[in-house]
Design a protein around this motif. Sequence first.
Motif, PDB file in Angstrom:
ATOM      1  N   TRP A 419       0.852  -1.194   0.000  1.00 52.19           N
ATOM      2  CA  TRP A 419       0.000   0.000   0.000  1.00 52.19           C
ATOM      3  C   TRP A 419       0.884   1.238   0.000  1.00 52.19           C
ATOM      4  O   TRP A 419       2.108   1.137  -0.110  1.00 52.19           O
ATOM      5  CB  TRP A 419      -0.991  -0.012   1.159  1.00 52.19           C
ATOM      6  CG  TRP A 419      -0.411  -0.089   2.549  1.00 52.19           C
ATOM      7  CD1 TRP A 419       0.285  -1.122   3.086  1.00 52.19           C
ATOM      8  CD2 TRP A 419      -0.512   0.908   3.579  1.00 52.19           C
ATOM      9  NE1 TRP A 419       0.630  -0.829   4.392  1.00 52.19           N
ATOM     10  CE2 TRP A 419       0.148   0.399   4.720  1.00 52.19           C
ATOM     11  CE3 TRP A 419      -1.106   2.173   3.651  1.00 52.19           C
ATOM     12  CZ2 TRP A 419       0.245   1.138   5.915  1.00 52.19           C
ATOM     13  CZ3 TRP A 419      -1.017   2.876   4.836  1.00 52.19           C
ATOM     14  CH2 TRP A 419      -0.344   2.363   5.947  1.00 52.19           C
ATOM     15  N   THR A 423      -2.885   5.634  -0.358  1.00 48.96           N
ATOM     16  CA  THR A 423      -4.016   4.695  -0.347  1.00 48.96           C
ATOM     17  C   THR A 423      -4.670   4.603   1.028  1.00 48.96           C
ATOM     18  O   THR A 423      -5.728   3.996   1.155  1.00 48.96           O
ATOM     19  CB  THR A 423      -3.603   3.279  -0.805  1.00 48.96           C
ATOM     20  OG1 THR A 423      -2.765   2.693   0.187  1.00 48.96           O
ATOM     21  CG2 THR A 423      -2.894   3.298  -2.147  1.00 48.96           C
ATOM     22  N   MET A 427      -3.793  -2.456   0.405  1.00 47.40           N
ATOM     23  CA  MET A 427      -4.465  -2.571  -0.898  1.00 47.40           C
ATOM     24  C   MET A 427      -4.316  -3.963  -1.491  1.00 47.40           C
ATOM     25  O   MET A 427      -5.261  -4.543  -1.981  1.00 47.40           O
ATOM     26  CB  MET A 427      -3.858  -1.566  -1.888  1.00 47.40           C
ATOM     27  CG  MET A 427      -4.025  -0.124  -1.507  1.00 47.40           C
ATOM     28  SD  MET A 427      -5.718   0.419  -1.652  1.00 47.40           S
ATOM     29  CE  MET A 427      -5.798   0.737  -3.408  1.00 47.40           C
ATOM     30  N   PRO A 444      -5.630  -8.594  -4.259  1.00 47.53           N
ATOM     31  CA  PRO A 444      -6.167  -7.322  -3.751  1.00 47.53           C
ATOM     32  C   PRO A 444      -7.152  -7.505  -2.594  1.00 47.53           C
ATOM     33  O   PRO A 444      -7.832  -8.529  -2.510  1.00 47.53           O
ATOM     34  CB  PRO A 444      -6.906  -6.739  -4.952  1.00 47.53           C
ATOM     35  CG  PRO A 444      -6.748  -7.675  -6.080  1.00 47.53           C
ATOM     36  CD  PRO A 444      -5.975  -8.859  -5.654  1.00 47.53           C
ATOM     37  N   ILE A 448     -11.009  -3.585  -3.945  1.00 51.72           N
ATOM     38  CA  ILE A 448      -9.855  -2.998  -4.635  1.00 51.72           C
ATOM     39  C   ILE A 448      -9.626  -3.740  -5.947  1.00 51.72           C
ATOM     40  O   ILE A 448      -9.385  -4.946  -5.960  1.00 51.72           O
ATOM     41  CB  ILE A 448      -8.583  -3.088  -3.748  1.00 51.72           C
ATOM     42  CG1 ILE A 448      -8.813  -2.404  -2.395  1.00 51.72           C
ATOM     43  CG2 ILE A 448      -7.371  -2.504  -4.473  1.00 51.72           C
ATOM     44  CD1 ILE A 448      -9.184  -0.939  -2.462  1.00 51.72           C
ATOM     45  N   ASP A 449      -9.682  -2.993  -7.038  1.00 51.43           N
ATOM     46  CA  ASP A 449      -9.555  -3.593  -8.358  1.00 51.43           C
ATOM     47  C   ASP A 449      -8.213  -3.180  -8.949  1.00 51.43           C
ATOM     48  O   ASP A 449      -8.086  -2.086  -9.481  1.00 51.43           O
ATOM     49  CB  ASP A 449     -10.730  -3.082  -9.227  1.00 51.43           C
ATOM     50  CG  ASP A 449     -10.879  -3.884 -10.498  1.00 51.43           C
ATOM     51  OD1 ASP A 449     -10.119  -4.858 -10.677  1.00 51.43           O
ATOM     52  OD2 ASP A 449     -11.760  -3.526 -11.306  1.00 51.43           O
ATOM     53  N   VAL A 450      -7.209  -4.036  -8.836  1.00 50.55           N
ATOM     54  CA  VAL A 450      -5.883  -3.655  -9.344  1.00 50.55           C
ATOM     55  C   VAL A 450      -5.567  -4.413 -10.626  1.00 50.55           C
ATOM     56  O   VAL A 450      -6.120  -5.479 -10.885  1.00 50.55           O
ATOM     57  CB  VAL A 450      -4.746  -3.919  -8.330  1.00 50.55           C
ATOM     58  CG1 VAL A 450      -4.965  -3.174  -7.050  1.00 50.55           C
ATOM     59  CG2 VAL A 450      -4.572  -5.396  -8.082  1.00 50.55           C
ATOM     60  N   VAL A 470      -4.847   1.054 -10.111  1.00 53.32           N
ATOM     61  CA  VAL A 470      -6.075   0.704  -9.390  1.00 53.32           C
ATOM     62  C   VAL A 470      -7.233   1.259 -10.217  1.00 53.32           C
ATOM     63  O   VAL A 470      -7.247   2.441 -10.563  1.00 53.32           O
ATOM     64  CB  VAL A 470      -6.094   1.301  -7.964  1.00 53.32           C
ATOM     65  CG1 VAL A 470      -7.284   0.747  -7.177  1.00 53.32           C
ATOM     66  CG2 VAL A 470      -4.796   1.015  -7.227  1.00 53.32           C
ATOM     67  N   TRP A 474     -11.685   3.837  -3.781  1.00 52.06           N
ATOM     68  CA  TRP A 474     -11.887   3.139  -2.505  1.00 52.06           C
ATOM     69  C   TRP A 474     -11.903   4.191  -1.395  1.00 52.06           C
ATOM     70  O   TRP A 474     -11.350   5.288  -1.567  1.00 52.06           O
ATOM     71  CB  TRP A 474     -10.792   2.090  -2.298  1.00 52.06           C
ATOM     72  CG  TRP A 474      -9.412   2.681  -2.147  1.00 52.06           C
ATOM     73  CD1 TRP A 474      -8.722   2.867  -0.993  1.00 52.06           C
ATOM     74  CD2 TRP A 474      -8.551   3.168  -3.205  1.00 52.06           C
ATOM     75  NE1 TRP A 474      -7.487   3.441  -1.252  1.00 52.06           N
ATOM     76  CE2 TRP A 474      -7.364   3.643  -2.595  1.00 52.06           C
ATOM     77  CE3 TRP A 474      -8.666   3.258  -4.593  1.00 52.06           C
ATOM     78  CZ2 TRP A 474      -6.320   4.203  -3.328  1.00 52.06           C
ATOM     79  CZ3 TRP A 474      -7.620   3.816  -5.307  1.00 52.06           C
ATOM     80  CH2 TRP A 474      -6.468   4.270  -4.680  1.00 52.06           C
ATOM     81  N   THR A 502      -0.042   4.093  -9.565  1.00 54.83           N
ATOM     82  CA  THR A 502       0.606   3.940  -8.263  1.00 54.83           C
ATOM     83  C   THR A 502       2.056   4.400  -8.276  1.00 54.83           C
ATOM     84  O   THR A 502       2.628   4.675  -7.231  1.00 54.83           O
ATOM     85  CB  THR A 502       0.608   2.465  -7.840  1.00 54.83           C
ATOM     86  OG1 THR A 502       1.411   1.730  -8.780  1.00 54.83           O
ATOM     87  CG2 THR A 502      -0.794   1.892  -7.805  1.00 54.83           C
TER      88      THR A 502
END
Length: 636
Positions: A419, A423, A427, A444, A448-450, A470, A474, A502
Amino acid sequence: MTNKPVGSNNQMESDVYYPSPEVVAAAHVKEYETLYKRSLEDPEGFWGERAEELEWFQKWDKVLDDSDAPFFKWFVGGKTNIVHNAIDRHLKTYRKNKLALIWAGEPGDVRTFSYFALNRNVSKFANVLKSMGVKKGDIVTIYLPRLPEQVIAMLACAKIGAAHSVVYGGFSVEALAERIEDAQSRVLITADGGWLRGKIVHLKDIADEAMARQPTVETCIVVRRTGQEIYMEAGRDYWYDDLMSLPIASPICETEPMDAEDMLFILYTSGTTGRPKGVVHTHGGYMVYTYTTLKYVFDIKDEDRWWCAADPGWITGHSYIVYSPLINGATSFMYEGAPTHPYPNRWWQMIEKYGITILYTAPTAIRGLMRFGDAWPNRHNLGSLRLLGTVGEPINPEAWKWYHTVIGKERCPIMDTWWQTETGGFMITPLPITPLKPGSATRPFFGIDVDVVNDDGQPVPPGEEGYLVVKTPWPGMLRTIYKDPDRYREQYWSKFGTMYQTGDSARKDEDGYVWVIGRMDDVIKVSGYRLGTAEVESALVSHPDVSEAAAIGLPHELKGNAIHAYVILRAGVEGSEKLAETLRQHVAHEMGPIAKPETITFVDGLPKTRSGKIMRRLLKARALGLPEGDTSTLEQ
Ligand code: WTA
C-alpha cells in the motif's frame, strides 16, 4: 502452516505456504473469492455495511459520489469524527478499562494508557490546543519522537476538528521547515529530545532552526522527554506538562462533529518532482478503510496485543499504530527506540514480556535483525505470536523464510501488505486464510480492483512487467494534494485517465498473485522510508560548494536501496574525501540522517535530455553496468 512445494506453479517460481486449519478456523473472513467478487460488483453496498459497524452522528446520504472524478467523495452527508470511533464509543463499554496503549521507552521505562486514561489525556490536550487558538480547519505540525504524546497530540487535533501534519522525528531542519511553511502552521508540537541507540536526538534544536526559517509558528509546545537543558523562547515556547497542569486543561472536551469529507490530516510524502506533497485524508472514508483492513487482514480480536513497529510519523504509523487499532478497540504496543538497543534481542524480549500476538514491520528491519543470527530470538519464548506482517518494500524470500521459521516458528502466516501513503490502508494483501508465496503481496483487498498494464493502459499477460494501477475508487484513497489539485490530477490520473497510477511496477502470475517490483519514478525507498531524489538533490545544491547534483537509488543488502549522489562542484572548488563527508553531513542536517547519500561522486557533467532533465535512469544503468537503453533524447 504447512509447506507444500508446488514446483513451477507460476513465472515467479515460488513455494506455496498454506495456512494451518487453526489459523483458518480463527479468521474473521473464511472465504475470499465470493466476498471479493461481491465487493467489486457492489462497492457501495460493501462499504456501506462496513461503515455501519461504526458510529455516526448522522448517516450518509450517498456512499460514493463520483460526479467530480478523480475528486471522489465517500459517505457524503455523513457526520462523524474518527476520535469518536477510536475512543469515545469504547468508553461506554468494558473497553473503558482495557489498555489502549502500552509504550516502552528505549532506556527501559514503560507507560500504559487505558481507553479511559487516553481519553483523559486527549481531552486535556485538546483543551490546551483550543486555548492556544487552534480551531477547526487549522493545521498543527507535530514533530515528536515515538512517544505517547505523539498519539495524544494527533488525536487531540482530530477531536477538535483541526488537521495534523506529522513530520517524522528523523527528518531535519529543511524538511521540517518546508512542511511547516506549506501547511502554514501556527502551532508546532515537539520535544526536548528522544532516545535512539542510547543517544539523545536533539529535536528542539532542529525545531528552533526550522522555526527561524519559517516564522509562521507562534506557539511551540515542548514535551519533556530527555531532560537536558534546551533553549525556550519566552512567549513562544511552552512545556507540555506545564500546560497540562493548568485549569484550562480540563478533562472534559466535546468531540467535534465533522463532515465525512472534512480533512483529518495531511501527510507529506515524496513524489516525482520538486517539493514533498501534502497528501490529504478525511475523517469518514479513512476511518472506515483503516478499520476494515486491520480487522480483516490481521484478524484483530479483543485479546490481541498488536505491535506495528513503524513510526507514527509515516502513514504506516498513522493508520496502524494510531487510528485503526483504536477504532478496533485493540491494545496497541509502541516502542521508542532502536531494535538492537542495548542488544539485538530487544524486540524478541519485548514480544515475550508483553505477550505480543501480532508483529507488523518492514523487510529492512527483518534483514537487520536476521544478520545477528538465530540465537537472539531463540533465547525468547515467542509463543504468543499468531500472525506476522511486513510492509514498505518487496520482501526478499530469504528474509521471508527467516521471519516465518525463526520468528513465527512456521505457525504464523505472514501478511505482506502492499500500500502507499496515498491509499490510506492495505491494498494488496493476504488474509490469514490466503495461501502465501514468499515475495508476493498476493491478491487485492475487498473492493480494490488492481491490474498491471502497459503504456496504453492495456492489461499485460501473466508474468510480464507493467504499471500497477487501481481501476476503481476506494474509501481510504487520498482526496487531493493539499492546495494543489492540479498536481493531484497530474501525479495520479494523467497517464491512464480513469485508473489511479501507483508509480510502482509489478507482475501478476497465473494465479492472479501480484509481485510488486518497485518504483518506476524518482522515489527511492531507503530502509522502507520513502524519499525523493529531488529533495536529496535540493539539499545538496543548498551547500555553497555545489552547483548541480543528481541522486539515484541502488540496491543495498540491508536497506533495500541506498542513495548515491553525483555532484558538480562550483568552479574553483576541488573534490575531496573531506568535502564528500561534509556534503553527506549537510544532507543529514537539512533532510535527516536517513537521506544521507551512501557515496558522493564528483563529476564534470551529468547526462541530460535536450530539455535539460537529468537522466537518472542512465546514471543508474551505468552504475550497475547495465545496458543504457534508449538514449535518443540524450543531449550530446
Ligand atoms: C512500496 C508505505 C512491495 C511501494 C505503506 C509503494 C511495497 C511505496 C510494499 C509506498 C510491499 C509498500 N511490497 N513494495 N508490501 N509496501 N511498498 O507511501 O513501492 O511510504 O509505492 O507507504 O512503498 O510507500 P509509502
